[in-house]
Motif scaffolding. Structure first.
Motif, PDB file in Angstrom:
ATOM      1  N   PRO A  59       0.797  -1.228   0.000  1.00 37.17           N
ATOM      2  CA  PRO A  59       0.000   0.000   0.000  1.00 37.17           C
ATOM      3  C   PRO A  59       0.833   1.284   0.000  1.00 37.17           C
ATOM      4  O   PRO A  59       0.303   2.364  -0.251  1.00 37.17           O
ATOM      5  CB  PRO A  59      -0.812  -0.107   1.292  1.00 37.17           C
ATOM      6  CG  PRO A  59       0.036  -0.948   2.194  1.00 37.17           C
ATOM      7  CD  PRO A  59       0.734  -1.924   1.287  1.00 37.17           C
ATOM      8  N   ASP A 123       1.341   6.950   0.166  1.00 38.28           N
ATOM      9  CA  ASP A 123       0.281   5.989  -0.140  1.00 38.28           C
ATOM     10  C   ASP A 123       0.282   5.752  -1.650  1.00 38.28           C
ATOM     11  O   ASP A 123       0.299   6.711  -2.432  1.00 38.28           O
ATOM     12  CB  ASP A 123      -1.066   6.550   0.319  1.00 38.28           C
ATOM     13  CG  ASP A 123      -2.197   5.598   0.024  1.00 38.28           C
ATOM     14  OD1 ASP A 123      -2.489   4.745   0.877  1.00 38.28           O
ATOM     15  OD2 ASP A 123      -2.797   5.709  -1.076  1.00 38.28           O
ATOM     16  N   ARG A 124       0.286   4.493  -2.054  1.00 39.51           N
ATOM     17  CA  ARG A 124       0.352   4.135  -3.473  1.00 39.51           C
ATOM     18  C   ARG A 124      -0.782   4.778  -4.274  1.00 39.51           C
ATOM     19  O   ARG A 124      -0.580   5.229  -5.401  1.00 39.51           O
ATOM     20  CB  ARG A 124       0.322   2.618  -3.639  1.00 39.51           C
ATOM     21  CG  ARG A 124       0.485   2.148  -5.076  1.00 39.51           C
ATOM     22  CD  ARG A 124       0.370   0.635  -5.204  1.00 39.51           C
ATOM     23  NE  ARG A 124       1.447  -0.075  -4.543  1.00 39.51           N
ATOM     24  CZ  ARG A 124       2.627  -0.361  -5.093  1.00 39.51           C
ATOM     25  NH1 ARG A 124       2.882   0.029  -6.317  1.00 39.51           N
ATOM     26  NH2 ARG A 124       3.533  -1.026  -4.423  1.00 39.51           N
ATOM     27  N   GLU A 125      -1.985   4.827  -3.700  1.00 37.60           N
ATOM     28  CA  GLU A 125      -3.152   5.334  -4.427  1.00 37.60           C
ATOM     29  C   GLU A 125      -3.308   6.852  -4.330  1.00 37.60           C
ATOM     30  O   GLU A 125      -3.398   7.539  -5.335  1.00 37.60           O
ATOM     31  CB  GLU A 125      -4.430   4.642  -3.924  1.00 37.60           C
ATOM     32  CG  GLU A 125      -4.441   3.127  -4.114  1.00 37.60           C
ATOM     33  CD  GLU A 125      -4.329   2.699  -5.564  1.00 37.60           C
ATOM     34  OE1 GLU A 125      -4.939   3.359  -6.447  1.00 37.60           O
ATOM     35  OE2 GLU A 125      -3.608   1.714  -5.835  1.00 37.60           O
ATOM     36  N   SER A 126      -3.346   7.369  -3.106  1.00 36.74           N
ATOM     37  CA  SER A 126      -3.623   8.800  -2.920  1.00 36.74           C
ATOM     38  C   SER A 126      -2.416   9.689  -3.201  1.00 36.74           C
ATOM     39  O   SER A 126      -2.568  10.876  -3.461  1.00 36.74           O
ATOM     40  CB  SER A 126      -4.116   9.064  -1.494  1.00 36.74           C
ATOM     41  OG  SER A 126      -3.046   8.952  -0.565  1.00 36.74           O
ATOM     42  N   ARG A 127      -1.218   9.115  -3.104  1.00 37.84           N
ATOM     43  CA  ARG A 127       0.050   9.832  -3.256  1.00 37.84           C
ATOM     44  C   ARG A 127       0.317  10.815  -2.119  1.00 37.84           C
ATOM     45  O   ARG A 127       1.166  11.682  -2.220  1.00 37.84           O
ATOM     46  CB  ARG A 127       0.134  10.570  -4.586  1.00 37.84           C
ATOM     47  CG  ARG A 127       0.046   9.668  -5.803  1.00 37.84           C
ATOM     48  CD  ARG A 127       1.042   8.555  -5.693  1.00 37.84           C
ATOM     49  NE  ARG A 127       1.854   8.353  -6.870  1.00 37.84           N
ATOM     50  CZ  ARG A 127       2.270   7.173  -7.272  1.00 37.84           C
ATOM     51  NH1 ARG A 127       1.915   6.092  -6.622  1.00 37.84           N
ATOM     52  NH2 ARG A 127       3.044   7.053  -8.317  1.00 37.84           N
TER      53      ARG A 127
END
Length: 148
Positions: A59, A123-127
């Motif tokens: 993640p 965070d991988r998704e939100s950056r």
């Protein structure tokens, strides 16, 4: 101020990487980008093996925001087929860490090159920046530079 080469005892975790003919530049020594690749690979191998980092699916990811390298001795294939890379952590923050790594010819006690880079963990998704997870932090602390 001119930097001086570190010794093996300044690093706390080691791995070895092999050079190839194609790693040399036109001058017959390892290309500068190979030094950087070895440093990046060694740090990420340390994080994977010692801290459980899942680079492909985890993640969080570490993004390099700063890097540099100083060179002291030439390395090149075939004379230096195996290079020892030492890793340590210079500084740990809430969401960032500065690593140092050095390349040593087999048997040498003085670094041929030494570099550093800073990861910011996101965070991988939100950056968005995230706190360094406990397992990774513990691994980083195990190689934290000792005060001289």
């Amino acid at each position: 101020m001119k930097p001086s080469a570190d010794s093996r005892s300044d690093y706390y975790w080691f791995t070895q990487m092999s050079t190839k003919f194609q790693d040399n530049d036109i001058y017959g020594h390892l290309n500068n980008n190979v030094h950087s690749q070895f440093i990046d690979n060694a740090v990420n191998l340390f994080l994977h093996q010692e801290g459980g980092l899942d680079m492909a699916n985890g993640p969080i990811i570490g993004l390099i925001v700063n890097s540099g390298c100083d060179y002291f001795k030439e390395l090149g294939w075939p004379e230096h087929q195996n290079i020892d890379i030492g890793v340590r952590v210079n500084k740990i923050g809430r969401s960032s860490v500065q690593y140092a790594a050095a390349l040593f010819a087999e048997g040498d006690t003085e670094a041929a090159a030494q570099g550093h880079f800073t990861h910011v963990w996101i965070d991988r998704e939100s950056r968005d920046a995230v706190e360094i997870p406990t397992a990774l932090r513990q691994a980083m602390e195990s190689v934290l530079r000792k005060n001289d």
